[in-house]
Scaffold this motif. Structure first.
Motif, PDB file in Angstrom:
ATOM      1  N   ARG A  21      78.719 -39.551  11.881  1.00 27.38           N
ATOM      2  CA  ARG A  21      77.525 -38.999  12.525  1.00 27.38           C
ATOM      3  C   ARG A  21      76.619 -40.130  13.000  1.00 27.38           C
ATOM      4  O   ARG A  21      76.410 -41.117  12.297  1.00 27.38           O
ATOM      5  CB  ARG A  21      76.776 -38.036  11.615  1.00 27.38           C
ATOM      6  CG  ARG A  21      76.108 -38.618  10.406  1.00 27.38           C
ATOM      7  CD  ARG A  21      75.357 -37.508   9.673  1.00 27.38           C
ATOM      8  NE  ARG A  21      74.374 -38.058   8.749  1.00 27.38           N
ATOM      9  CZ  ARG A  21      73.468 -37.322   8.108  1.00 27.38           C
ATOM     10  NH1 ARG A  21      73.429 -36.012   8.300  1.00 27.38           N
ATOM     11  NH2 ARG A  21      72.604 -37.887   7.289  1.00 27.38           N
ATOM     12  N   ILE A  22      76.122 -39.950  14.211  1.00 27.43           N
ATOM     13  CA  ILE A  22      75.310 -40.977  14.869  1.00 27.43           C
ATOM     14  C   ILE A  22      73.984 -40.349  15.285  1.00 27.43           C
ATOM     15  O   ILE A  22      73.972 -39.297  15.943  1.00 27.43           O
ATOM     16  CB  ILE A  22      76.040 -41.525  16.108  1.00 27.43           C
ATOM     17  CG1 ILE A  22      77.343 -42.228  15.686  1.00 27.43           C
ATOM     18  CG2 ILE A  22      75.146 -42.480  16.893  1.00 27.43           C
ATOM     19  CD1 ILE A  22      78.196 -42.692  16.846  1.00 27.43           C
ATOM     20  N   PRO A  23      72.849 -40.971  14.927  1.00 27.79           N
ATOM     21  CA  PRO A  23      71.550 -40.435  15.372  1.00 27.79           C
ATOM     22  C   PRO A  23      71.479 -40.412  16.896  1.00 27.79           C
ATOM     23  O   PRO A  23      71.877 -41.368  17.567  1.00 27.79           O
ATOM     24  CB  PRO A  23      70.539 -41.427  14.782  1.00 27.79           C
ATOM     25  CG  PRO A  23      71.252 -42.069  13.634  1.00 27.79           C
ATOM     26  CD  PRO A  23      72.685 -42.152  14.063  1.00 27.79           C
ATOM     27  N   ALA A  24      70.990 -39.318  17.434  1.00 31.35           N
ATOM     28  CA  ALA A  24      70.919 -39.175  18.890  1.00 31.35           C
ATOM     29  C   ALA A  24      69.713 -38.337  19.278  1.00 31.35           C
ATOM     30  O   ALA A  24      69.303 -37.437  18.541  1.00 31.35           O
ATOM     31  CB  ALA A  24      72.192 -38.527  19.432  1.00 31.35           C
ATOM     32  N   TYR A  63      71.777 -35.495  14.969  1.00 27.94           N
ATOM     33  CA  TYR A  63      72.997 -36.298  14.859  1.00 27.94           C
ATOM     34  C   TYR A  63      74.085 -35.713  15.749  1.00 27.94           C
ATOM     35  O   TYR A  63      74.197 -34.494  15.910  1.00 27.94           O
ATOM     36  CB  TYR A  63      73.509 -36.308  13.413  1.00 27.94           C
ATOM     37  CG  TYR A  63      72.579 -36.990  12.445  1.00 27.94           C
ATOM     38  CD1 TYR A  63      72.617 -38.369  12.264  1.00 27.94           C
ATOM     39  CD2 TYR A  63      71.650 -36.250  11.713  1.00 27.94           C
ATOM     40  CE1 TYR A  63      71.762 -38.998  11.363  1.00 27.94           C
ATOM     41  CE2 TYR A  63      70.796 -36.862  10.811  1.00 27.94           C
ATOM     42  CZ  TYR A  63      70.853 -38.235  10.643  1.00 27.94           C
ATOM     43  OH  TYR A  63      70.004 -38.851   9.763  1.00 27.94           O
ATOM     44  N   VAL A  64      74.879 -36.594  16.326  1.00 25.28           N
ATOM     45  CA  VAL A  64      76.061 -36.181  17.055  1.00 25.28           C
ATOM     46  C   VAL A  64      77.269 -36.666  16.248  1.00 25.28           C
ATOM     47  O   VAL A  64      77.252 -37.770  15.689  1.00 25.28           O
ATOM     48  CB  VAL A  64      76.065 -36.740  18.494  1.00 25.28           C
ATOM     49  CG1 VAL A  64      76.018 -38.256  18.515  1.00 25.28           C
ATOM     50  CG2 VAL A  64      77.257 -36.217  19.274  1.00 25.28           C
ATOM     51  N   TYR A  65      78.297 -35.835  16.180  1.00 21.47           N
ATOM     52  CA  TYR A  65      79.457 -36.146  15.352  1.00 21.47           C
ATOM     53  C   TYR A  65      80.626 -36.617  16.219  1.00 21.47           C
ATOM     54  O   TYR A  65      81.026 -35.939  17.159  1.00 21.47           O
ATOM     55  CB  TYR A  65      79.846 -34.921  14.518  1.00 21.47           C
ATOM     56  CG  TYR A  65      78.820 -34.626  13.454  1.00 21.47           C
ATOM     57  CD1 TYR A  65      78.971 -35.124  12.159  1.00 21.47           C
ATOM     58  CD2 TYR A  65      77.674 -33.893  13.759  1.00 21.47           C
ATOM     59  CE1 TYR A  65      78.016 -34.881  11.179  1.00 21.47           C
ATOM     60  CE2 TYR A  65      76.715 -33.640  12.776  1.00 21.47           C
ATOM     61  CZ  TYR A  65      76.876 -34.142  11.496  1.00 21.47           C
ATOM     62  OH  TYR A  65      75.923 -33.902  10.537  1.00 21.47           O
ATOM     63  N   VAL A  66      81.140 -37.800  15.872  1.00 24.99           N
ATOM     64  CA  VAL A  66      82.223 -38.427  16.627  1.00 24.99           C
ATOM     65  C   VAL A  66      83.431 -38.543  15.713  1.00 24.99           C
ATOM     66  O   VAL A  66      83.312 -39.036  14.582  1.00 24.99           O
ATOM     67  CB  VAL A  66      81.807 -39.810  17.137  1.00 24.99           C
ATOM     68  CG1 VAL A  66      82.961 -40.497  17.859  1.00 24.99           C
ATOM     69  CG2 VAL A  66      80.597 -39.704  18.059  1.00 24.99           C
ATOM     70  N   PRO A  67      84.611 -38.093  16.151  1.00 24.19           N
ATOM     71  CA  PRO A  67      85.802 -38.215  15.312  1.00 24.19           C
ATOM     72  C   PRO A  67      86.041 -39.654  14.867  1.00 24.19           C
ATOM     73  O   PRO A  67      85.942 -40.592  15.683  1.00 24.19           O
ATOM     74  CB  PRO A  67      86.922 -37.727  16.231  1.00 24.19           C
ATOM     75  CG  PRO A  67      86.247 -36.786  17.173  1.00 24.19           C
ATOM     76  CD  PRO A  67      84.890 -37.385  17.415  1.00 24.19           C
ATOM     77  N   ARG A  68      86.349 -39.820  13.603  1.00 20.68           N
ATOM     78  CA  ARG A  68      86.528 -41.158  13.029  1.00 20.68           C
ATOM     79  C   ARG A  68      87.648 -41.940  13.742  1.00 20.68           C
ATOM     80  O   ARG A  68      87.576 -43.166  13.879  1.00 20.68           O
ATOM     81  CB  ARG A  68      86.825 -41.034  11.544  1.00 20.68           C
ATOM     82  CG  ARG A  68      86.730 -42.351  10.775  1.00 20.68           C
ATOM     83  CD  ARG A  68      86.861 -42.107   9.274  1.00 20.68           C
ATOM     84  NE  ARG A  68      85.772 -41.310   8.757  1.00 20.68           N
ATOM     85  CZ  ARG A  68      84.571 -41.777   8.432  1.00 20.68           C
ATOM     86  NH1 ARG A  68      84.317 -43.065   8.578  1.00 20.68           N
ATOM     87  NH2 ARG A  68      83.646 -40.984   7.953  1.00 20.68           N
ATOM     88  N   ARG A  69      88.656 -41.211  14.251  1.00 21.76           N
ATOM     89  CA  ARG A  69      89.781 -41.873  14.921  1.00 21.76           C
ATOM     90  C   ARG A  69      89.331 -42.629  16.186  1.00 21.76           C
ATOM     91  O   ARG A  69      90.009 -43.582  16.600  1.00 21.76           O
ATOM     92  CB  ARG A  69      90.833 -40.848  15.316  1.00 21.76           C
ATOM     93  CG  ARG A  69      90.335 -39.728  16.184  1.00 21.76           C
ATOM     94  CD  ARG A  69      91.416 -38.751  16.610  1.00 21.76           C
ATOM     95  NE  ARG A  69      90.866 -37.525  17.143  1.00 21.76           N
ATOM     96  CZ  ARG A  69      90.309 -37.396  18.328  1.00 21.76           C
ATOM     97  NH1 ARG A  69      90.238 -38.466  19.130  1.00 21.76           N
ATOM     98  NH2 ARG A  69      89.819 -36.244  18.742  1.00 21.76           N
ATOM     99  N   VAL A  70      88.169 -42.225  16.797  1.00 23.90           N
ATOM    100  CA  VAL A  70      87.689 -42.868  18.002  1.00 23.90           C
ATOM    101  C   VAL A  70      87.323 -44.334  17.725  1.00 23.90           C
ATOM    102  O   VAL A  70      87.396 -45.195  18.607  1.00 23.90           O
ATOM    103  CB  VAL A  70      86.477 -42.112  18.583  1.00 23.90           C
ATOM    104  CG1 VAL A  70      85.855 -42.859  19.769  1.00 23.90           C
ATOM    105  CG2 VAL A  70      86.887 -40.705  18.999  1.00 23.90           C
ATOM    106  N   PHE A  71      86.956 -44.634  16.485  1.00 20.05           N
ATOM    107  CA  PHE A  71      86.514 -45.972  16.124  1.00 20.05           C
ATOM    108  C   PHE A  71      87.699 -46.904  15.823  1.00 20.05           C
ATOM    109  O   PHE A  71      87.508 -48.104  15.665  1.00 20.05           O
ATOM    110  CB  PHE A  71      85.625 -45.920  14.888  1.00 20.05           C
ATOM    111  CG  PHE A  71      84.302 -45.226  15.108  1.00 20.05           C
ATOM    112  CD1 PHE A  71      83.150 -45.959  15.300  1.00 20.05           C
ATOM    113  CD2 PHE A  71      84.225 -43.834  15.134  1.00 20.05           C
ATOM    114  CE1 PHE A  71      81.935 -45.330  15.507  1.00 20.05           C
ATOM    115  CE2 PHE A  71      83.013 -43.200  15.341  1.00 20.05           C
ATOM    116  CZ  PHE A  71      81.863 -43.942  15.532  1.00 20.05           C
TER     117      PHE A  71
END
Length: 382
Positions: free
Chosen positions: A6-9, A373-381
């Motif tokens: 999760r990333i603050p947005a 927060y916006v949620y980004v799949p961990r695999r993207v990293f």
């Protein structure tokens, strides 16, 4: 949410655009991974951006990356990016003045600058153009004021006025107000036809052509390009040809999708906006139509507006040939675009044999829509 990061947005409307505002420290340091994360946040590439925060429109697929600045006399650093909708690309070639109008309020609300009532001045370093923007943001009781009586065409209702002054904005990418050294150049289209154009670099580099020279009236709306796609094809031909002449690319195939801008201009005429509102010729000083990536802009970009308004006051350009006399006398240029009117205060001063752009001001509004927060799949990293 183990499978996600999760990333603050913050989602904000800035002028006639809407974007996702992110803190640089909340994103990966590696540029390639950072862009993969941003694309995931927006749900790109996908024409609907259904799996992200993008709005499936060039005006709502924009990102602002912000951090406290270590530069002397500057409060925050700000990087703007056009987020591809169909393409997996984040374009950082130029700035967006509309999204810029949200940076000051963002910096205040995130406590990156101290509040000073009634106006807090936020000095913003734009990394895309290496220029400083000074935003004057109304505040009260430690919070940004959003309610007010200032209206901008392309946005419903009214809000509090934010003044943006793009300081020393000439030569944003090319280093010169007139990249070729000429107020007018002649280029040859793919059809073999020759047209007169003016290339100017103020806030963002752009190339301008008279509407009549490419078979247009100047009153066209985005819907007209759907029935006559040749309009956009001609504009792109002019844009990519000019980019090479400006030194922005080695050849036409290497020209980025966002910079330089391209527009066709015409003398003031009565016209109707995208919502059917009539704009009288007396309300404007020139007509201008530009592109937002691959489509006609529904309004007009602020940085592009600064450039066309500046070009209007440079003797000998094709824009100067069509702009109303009133603008030349006052330095205030009212640009008629598909959603209404955008006005700029431009000050040019003669410096030796050339001109210096000493002021490029515009009024905008902005509104903080969502914070979370916006949620980004961990695999993207990975």
């Amino acid at each position: 949410m183990g499978a996600n990061v999760r990333i603050p947005a913050v989602i904000m409307r800035g002028g006639t655009s809407k974007g996702v505002y992110l803190m640089a420290d909340d994103l990966p340091a590696d540029p390639a991974v950072r862009d993969k994360v941003i694309l995931s946040i927006f749900g790109s590439p996908d024409i609907r951006q259904i799996d992200g925060l993008g709005g499936a429109d060039p005006l709502t697929s924009k990102v602002a990356i912000i951090s406290p600045s270590r530069r002397e006399g500057v409060d925050v650093d700000y990087t703007f990016g056009y987020v591809g909708i169909k393409e997996a690309v984040v374009d950082y070639d130029g700035n967006c003045g509309n999204i810029s109008s949200g940076v000051g309020p963002f910096a205040i609300m995130k406590r990156l600058v101290p509040c000073v009532e009634p106006i807090t001045k936020v000095r913003i370093y734009n990394t895309n153009t290496n220029k400083v923007i000074e935003a004057e943001v109304p505040v009260k009781d430690g919070e940004v004021v959003t309610e007010g009586d200032y209206a901008i065409d392309g946005v419903p209702g009214t809000s509090a006025k934010i003044i943006l002054n793009f300081l020393n904005s000439e030569g944003s990418k090319t280093g010169k107000l007139l990249p070729t050294g000429n107020p007018v150049d002649e280029i040859t289209l793919a059809t073999g036809k020759k047209v007169r154009v003016s290339m100017v670099d103020a806030a963002n580099p752009a190339v301008f052509v008279k509407a009549e020279d490419i078979g247009c009236s100047g009153k066209e709306l985005p819907k007209d390009t759907e029935t006559n796609p040749a309009i956009l094809a001609t504009m792109e031909d002019i844009r990519t040809t000019a980019a090479v002449m400006m030194g922005l690319a080695a050849d036409k195939a290497q020209v980025g999708p966002a910079v330089p801008k391209v527009a066709f201009v015409a003398a003031p005429q009565d016209y109707f906006t995208v919502t059917g509102t009539r704009v009288d010729a007396s309300q404007i000083d020139l007509l201008a139509r530009t592109k937002a990536l691959a489509v006609m802009h529904k309004a007009y970009a602020v940085t592009g507006g600064i450039c066309v308004a500046t070009a209007a006051l440079i003797e000998g350009t094709v824009v100067n040939e069509v702009v109303a006399k009133r603008a030349k006398e006052t330095g205030i240029v009212r640009v008629g675009h598909p959603s209404g009117v955008l006005d700029f205060e431009i000050r040019l001063e003669r410096s030796g044999a050339g001109l210096t752009l000493t002021k490029a001001g515009v009024g905008r509004t902005a509104r903080w829509i969502m914070d979370g927060y916006v949620y980004v799949p961990r695999r993207v990293f990975g």
